[in-house]
Design a protein around this motif. Sequence first.
Motif, PDB file in Angstrom:
ATOM      1  N   GLN A 125     -17.613  11.538   0.344  1.00  0.00           N
ATOM      2  CA  GLN A 125     -17.312  10.167   0.728  1.00  0.00           C
ATOM      3  C   GLN A 125     -15.907  10.080   1.295  1.00  0.00           C
ATOM      4  O   GLN A 125     -14.932  10.327   0.605  1.00  0.00           O
ATOM      5  N   PRO A 126     -15.796   9.728   2.569  1.00  0.00           N
ATOM      6  CA  PRO A 126     -14.456   9.616   3.159  1.00  0.00           C
ATOM      7  C   PRO A 126     -13.574   8.608   2.433  1.00  0.00           C
ATOM      8  O   PRO A 126     -12.369   8.758   2.395  1.00  0.00           O
ATOM      9  N   SER A 127     -14.172   7.571   1.847  1.00  0.00           N
ATOM     10  CA  SER A 127     -13.356   6.553   1.208  1.00  0.00           C
ATOM     11  C   SER A 127     -12.635   7.106  -0.018  1.00  0.00           C
ATOM     12  O   SER A 127     -11.488   6.759  -0.267  1.00  0.00           O
ATOM     13  N   ILE A 128     -13.279   7.953  -0.801  1.00  0.00           N
ATOM     14  CA  ILE A 128     -12.605   8.558  -1.948  1.00  0.00           C
ATOM     15  C   ILE A 128     -11.500   9.483  -1.463  1.00  0.00           C
ATOM     16  O   ILE A 128     -10.396   9.505  -2.023  1.00  0.00           O
ATOM     17  N   ASP A 129     -11.765  10.247  -0.416  1.00  0.00           N
ATOM     18  CA  ASP A 129     -10.722  11.092   0.166  1.00  0.00           C
ATOM     19  C   ASP A 129      -9.519  10.258   0.587  1.00  0.00           C
ATOM     20  O   ASP A 129      -8.369  10.637   0.348  1.00  0.00           O
ATOM     21  N   ALA A 130      -9.794   9.126   1.220  1.00  0.00           N
ATOM     22  CA  ALA A 130      -8.701   8.273   1.699  1.00  0.00           C
ATOM     23  C   ALA A 130      -7.897   7.711   0.526  1.00  0.00           C
ATOM     24  O   ALA A 130      -6.662   7.622   0.587  1.00  0.00           O
ATOM     25  N   VAL A 131      -8.593   7.344  -0.543  1.00  0.00           N
ATOM     26  CA  VAL A 131      -7.899   6.820  -1.721  1.00  0.00           C
ATOM     27  C   VAL A 131      -6.989   7.891  -2.318  1.00  0.00           C
ATOM     28  O   VAL A 131      -5.828   7.632  -2.632  1.00  0.00           O
ATOM     29  N   GLU A 141      -1.653  10.207  -3.405  1.00  0.00           N
ATOM     30  CA  GLU A 141      -0.724  11.339  -3.332  1.00  0.00           C
ATOM     31  C   GLU A 141       0.543  10.973  -2.568  1.00  0.00           C
ATOM     32  O   GLU A 141       1.631  11.440  -2.895  1.00  0.00           O
ATOM     33  N   GLN A 142       0.410  10.138  -1.561  1.00  0.00           N
ATOM     34  CA  GLN A 142       1.566   9.737  -0.774  1.00  0.00           C
ATOM     35  C   GLN A 142       2.425   8.700  -1.488  1.00  0.00           C
ATOM     36  O   GLN A 142       3.657   8.714  -1.359  1.00  0.00           O
ATOM     37  N   ASN A 143       1.814   7.806  -2.253  1.00  0.00           N
ATOM     38  CA  ASN A 143       2.530   6.636  -2.771  1.00  0.00           C
ATOM     39  C   ASN A 143       2.846   6.680  -4.261  1.00  0.00           C
ATOM     40  O   ASN A 143       3.628   5.853  -4.732  1.00  0.00           O
ATOM     41  N   ASN A 144       2.245   7.604  -5.005  1.00  0.00           N
ATOM     42  CA  ASN A 144       2.435   7.596  -6.444  1.00  0.00           C
ATOM     43  C   ASN A 144       3.877   7.920  -6.819  1.00  0.00           C
ATOM     44  O   ASN A 144       4.430   8.957  -6.414  1.00  0.00           O
ATOM     45  N   GLN A 152      -9.485   9.849  -9.111  1.00  0.00           N
ATOM     46  CA  GLN A 152     -10.867  10.099  -8.719  1.00  0.00           C
ATOM     47  C   GLN A 152     -11.844   9.524  -9.738  1.00  0.00           C
ATOM     48  O   GLN A 152     -12.861   8.919  -9.364  1.00  0.00           O
ATOM     49  N   GLN A 153     -11.525   9.707 -11.029  1.00  0.00           N
ATOM     50  CA  GLN A 153     -12.382   9.136 -12.063  1.00  0.00           C
ATOM     51  C   GLN A 153     -12.424   7.616 -11.947  1.00  0.00           C
ATOM     52  O   GLN A 153     -13.463   6.989 -12.176  1.00  0.00           O
ATOM     53  N   CYS A 154     -11.292   7.028 -11.599  1.00  0.00           N
ATOM     54  CA  CYS A 154     -11.241   5.583 -11.398  1.00  0.00           C
ATOM     55  C   CYS A 154     -12.157   5.173 -10.247  1.00  0.00           C
ATOM     56  O   CYS A 154     -12.876   4.173 -10.328  1.00  0.00           O
ATOM     57  N   PRO A 170      -8.620  -1.346  -1.310  1.00  0.00           N
ATOM     58  CA  PRO A 170      -9.990  -1.863  -1.375  1.00  0.00           C
ATOM     59  C   PRO A 170     -10.972  -0.712  -1.586  1.00  0.00           C
ATOM     60  O   PRO A 170     -10.782   0.385  -1.045  1.00  0.00           O
ATOM     61  N   PHE A 171     -11.988  -0.960  -2.384  1.00  0.00           N
ATOM     62  CA  PHE A 171     -12.973   0.090  -2.641  1.00  0.00           C
ATOM     63  C   PHE A 171     -14.308  -0.577  -2.940  1.00  0.00           C
ATOM     64  O   PHE A 171     -14.491  -1.182  -3.993  1.00  0.00           O
TER      65      PHE A 171
END
Length: 392
Positions: free
Chosen positions: A20-26, A31-34, A122-124, A204-205
């Motif tokens: 799923q591209p959306s999980i990849d994007a999340v 990784e960038q913002n944490n 990812q679990q989220c 958004p998810f």
Amino acid sequence: MMKLMIWAGCCLCSVSLYAQPSIDAVLDAVEQNNATLKALRQEAEALKLENRTGLGPENPEVEFGYLWGSPHSIGARTDLSVTQPFDIPTMSGMKGRLANEKNKLPELQYRASRMELLLQAQQCCLDLVYYNALKRELSLRVEHARTLADAYAAKLKQGDIGILEYNKVLLNLSTAEGALSRAEVERTALLQQLAGMNGGVELPFDDDEYGMVALPSDFDSWYAEAETANPALEYLRQQVVVAKKEVGMSKAQGLPGFSAGYTQEKVVGEAYRGIAVGMSVPLWENRNRVKEARASVRAAEALQSDAQQQYYDRLKGLYDRAAGLERTAQEYRRSLAELDGTELLKKALETGQISVLDYVVEIGLYYDAVDQALEAERDFRKAFAELSAVEL
């Protein structure tokens, strides 16, 4: 902390989870913002610099002395000495190699922490897929319950049914609306949790379906790849390497140290200049240091062996659990596809073949099976995600 990383560090190297591209994007956004990952990255760089500090020669030593003569007629004496301590080339090279090995540890620790945090994200996401699917299902139930309530309100108005039967329909609607409201509350909480991991930026998810995954059949080859790829285990292996090199360093520190420099002495009418050479013999300072280093090696090897065994047991348990959950989810999907009788129940209710109470009980059994199927699928996907953590 490292044990927790090891638990999270199971992997599946032969199958990719992220269809799923959306999980990849999340995960990319997290990784960038944490903020935690940013701090850990900076900490790792600081530790690397710390490990490289002190590799150069020791600081030069300068001594100056001014001595008054007595009696005054003999004048004063001045002494000047400039010396530079240095290690033998073997020692200098060992220090550099040891620093290089130590610098691998902060990077491995960062990778393990990153993997653990991305697994949480990812679990989220997988929980959100579940609640999105559940919300879709509950919305249909509310719609059906409301349609039924409207129809029975008309029947009540016409006198075809009594108030008790109508109340059962209203209770059915209220139950459906309450379940939908609870699902929305849980979904909102998960979105807030995901935003917290994303540096406070909302994500958004809306996905309500999972990607295609399958467990590999050969556990042994899978485990061999997992053990090699796990950064937490690699961290422990690297600790053994560092400890062994420190044994060599401890032995080398038993060698003499040297210094060389310039010295000068001046008295009235006379001056002496020349070179100074010194040697430091470590007779007492390094006592028991080699024994301590060897003990550290044994401790590091014991920790590594214990972690590998616990990792194997954990991985095998997760693999068996995921396999069982996969079978359960498949059985639920097959049963629901074969036994969907919701339309038959509606027709039976409309034609008076069953009562409202019978309808609510029967449709409730079907709804419960749907809920169990959604939960089984979610539990399988989350177990699979934990197994696949090092692909993150």
